[in-house]
Design an enzyme around this catalytic site. Structure first.
Site, PDB file in Angstrom:
ATOM      1  N   ASP A 105       6.211  -8.461   3.703  1.00  0.00           N
ATOM      2  CA  ASP A 105       6.170  -6.951   3.453  1.00  0.00           C
ATOM      3  C   ASP A 105       5.128  -6.392   4.341  1.00  0.00           C
ATOM      4  OD1 ASP A 105       7.640  -4.810   1.797  1.00  0.00           O
ATOM      5  OD2 ASP A 105       5.618  -4.329   1.738  1.00  0.00           O
ATOM      6  N   TYR A 110      -0.034   0.256   6.975  1.00  0.00           N
ATOM      7  CA  TYR A 110      -1.137  -0.830   6.560  1.00  0.00           C
ATOM      8  C   TYR A 110      -1.985  -1.138   7.908  1.00  0.00           C
ATOM      9  CZ  TYR A 110       2.182  -1.345   2.634  1.00  0.00           C
ATOM     10  OH  TYR A 110       2.961  -1.181   1.570  1.00  0.00           O
ATOM     11  N   SER A 234      11.707   3.556  -0.187  1.00  0.00           N
ATOM     12  CA  SER A 234      10.575   3.349  -1.039  1.00  0.00           C
ATOM     13  C   SER A 234      10.279   4.521  -1.638  1.00  0.00           C
ATOM     14  CB  SER A 234       9.448   2.625  -0.107  1.00  0.00           C
ATOM     15  OG  SER A 234       8.436   2.234  -0.871  1.00  0.00           O
ATOM     16  N   GLN A 256      12.309   0.340  -2.827  1.00  0.00           N
ATOM     17  CA  GLN A 256      11.193  -0.272  -3.272  1.00  0.00           C
ATOM     18  C   GLN A 256      10.236   0.598  -4.065  1.00  0.00           C
ATOM     19  OE1 GLN A 256       7.236  -1.636  -0.823  1.00  0.00           O
ATOM     20  NE2 GLN A 256       9.135  -3.129  -0.217  1.00  0.00           N
ATOM     21  N   ARG A 333      -3.245 -18.672  -6.966  1.00  0.00           N
ATOM     22  CA  ARG A 333      -2.452 -17.585  -7.419  1.00  0.00           C
ATOM     23  C   ARG A 333      -1.029 -17.397  -6.649  1.00  0.00           C
ATOM     24  NH1 ARG A 333      -7.146 -12.994  -8.447  1.00  0.00           N
ATOM     25  NH2 ARG A 333      -8.399 -14.288 -10.300  1.00  0.00           N
ATOM     26  N   ASN A 337       2.260 -17.424  -8.545  1.00  0.00           N
ATOM     27  CA  ASN A 337       3.302 -16.602  -8.431  1.00  0.00           C
ATOM     28  C   ASN A 337       4.715 -17.177  -8.027  1.00  0.00           C
ATOM     29  OD1 ASN A 337       1.551 -14.407  -9.029  1.00  0.00           O
ATOM     30  ND2 ASN A 337       1.329 -14.059  -6.644  1.00  0.00           N
TER      31      ASN A 337
END
Length: 348
Positions: A105, A110, A234, A256, A333, A337
């Site tokens: 994603d 970003y 989103s 989202q 992690r 997940n």
């Protein structure tokens, strides 16, 4: 790598500038340069996509149009201390894929689409002999993020169409999306989302409504031409969705939103379920900022089950019918997940 053929490519490392000059999808003439130069002449590309292939390796949900999307994605929004860090994907994405993640994603906001696209080119190239193809990855990106004054953002003013009444927001979305394809070095994306329903703190209801409609018209056009296998929104709440469903030709397949036990979003989740719109939860662990995982009630439940608190939260979201896109720079992690979608746990 089929079905995306890259031509006129300048050698470069993926952490540097985008090397792709033109992209040709299958046998469709013109490639990316054709799409960007003459959007009014775009034709539907014929892409041999096998959604079932991805579903065989990753637990998936089936969107309203039949596209399979992995339930667990990997978020790439790295903003420590409100500082955008696009380079973080250079070490987190290889780690995530090593752990088994196949859903990325990202977003223009970003600033890491070039990095993401470069990693994928290397990953496909390294695994081509063993049969890796475009069908093995699900990629989401987003356009239409509000411009933020005095905050460095990568669109170089491209999203002024969201606030300037003189600019056509449909053309703005198309232009921004073609840039996304070029940075990613891809011929299409699996899921394209409108990042925000409008500018932050804007009270111009009429203009915002008009621009949302123009932006969605662009999304439907991109979808009809095969440049996005699925489209969605989103951060849309009930009023935004009610408005959109009143005029859209193609319903959004995904919404989202931020969702976790401290932000349950029940009204919008219920509305989406009723309308057949899949909900994806971003910041499912509250972004690590709300001390969610230290909540006494959550810790008690986790201890009773012998599981980490993060597993309990992710399972709770998945049992509500949502998909999740946590982010982490820790391999342990990430694997933890992924266990939430493994089917190893008893229902909450």
């Amino acid at each position: 790598v089929p079905p995306v053929q890259v031509v006129s490519i300048r050698p470069s490392r993926w952490s540097g500038s985008a090397p792709v000059q033109r992209v040709r999808v299958c046998s469709c003439p013109g490639g990316l340069g054709f799409w960007a130069a003459a959007p009014s002449k775009m034709r539907q590309p014929q892409m041999p996509i096998d959604s079932r292939r991805l579903a065989e390796t990753s637990p998936c949900t089936e969107l309203a149009n039949g596209v399979h999307m992995p339930l667990m994605g990997f978020g790439t929004a790295f903003f420590p201390d409100d500082l955008r860090r696009p380079e973080a994907v250079c070490w987190t994405l290889p780690l995530a894929f090593e752990c088994g993640v196949r859903h990325i994603d990202t977003a223009h906001m970003y600033g890491n689409e070039t990095h993401v696209g470069g990693f994928l080119r290397e990953w496909w190239t390294a695994g081509y002999a063993s049969g890796r193809t475009r069908d093995d990855v699900f990629l989401t990106t987003k356009v239409a993020q509000p411009p933020v004054p005095l905050w460095p953002e990568p669109s170089a003013g491209q999203t002024q169409y969201m606030v300037d009444p003189a600019l056509d927001s449909k053309e703005g979305v198309l232009t921004q999306f073609f840039g996304c394809l070029e940075r990613l070095g891809l011929g299409y994306v699996d899921l394209l989302l409108l990042h925000w329903p409008g500018p932050y703190n804007s009270n111009d209801v009429q203009q915002n409504s008009r621009k949302r409609r123009e932006m969605w018209t662009a999304m439907e056009e991109l979808y009809s031409r095969g440049l996005a296998r699925a489209i969605g929104v989103s951060n849309y709440m009930v009023p935004h969705l009610t408005e959109l469903l009143g005029y859209c030709t193609v319903k959004p397949m995904v919404n989202q939103i931020e969702c976790h036990p401290y932000c349950t979003q029940t009204p919008v989740v219920e509305m989406c379920r009723h309308e057949g719109i899949h909900v994806t939860a971003y910041s499912p662990l509250a972004g690590g900022k709300a001390q969610l995982l230290a909540d006494p009630v959550l810790v008690e439940i986790a201890d009773a089950r012998g599981e980490p608190a993060s597993q309990v939260v992710l399972q709770w979201l998945l049992q509500r019918g949502l998909s999740v896109i946590p982010r982490s720079s820790s391999g342990a992690r990430i694997r933890e997940n992924l266990r939430a979608v493994s089917g190893e746990h008893k229902p909450l």
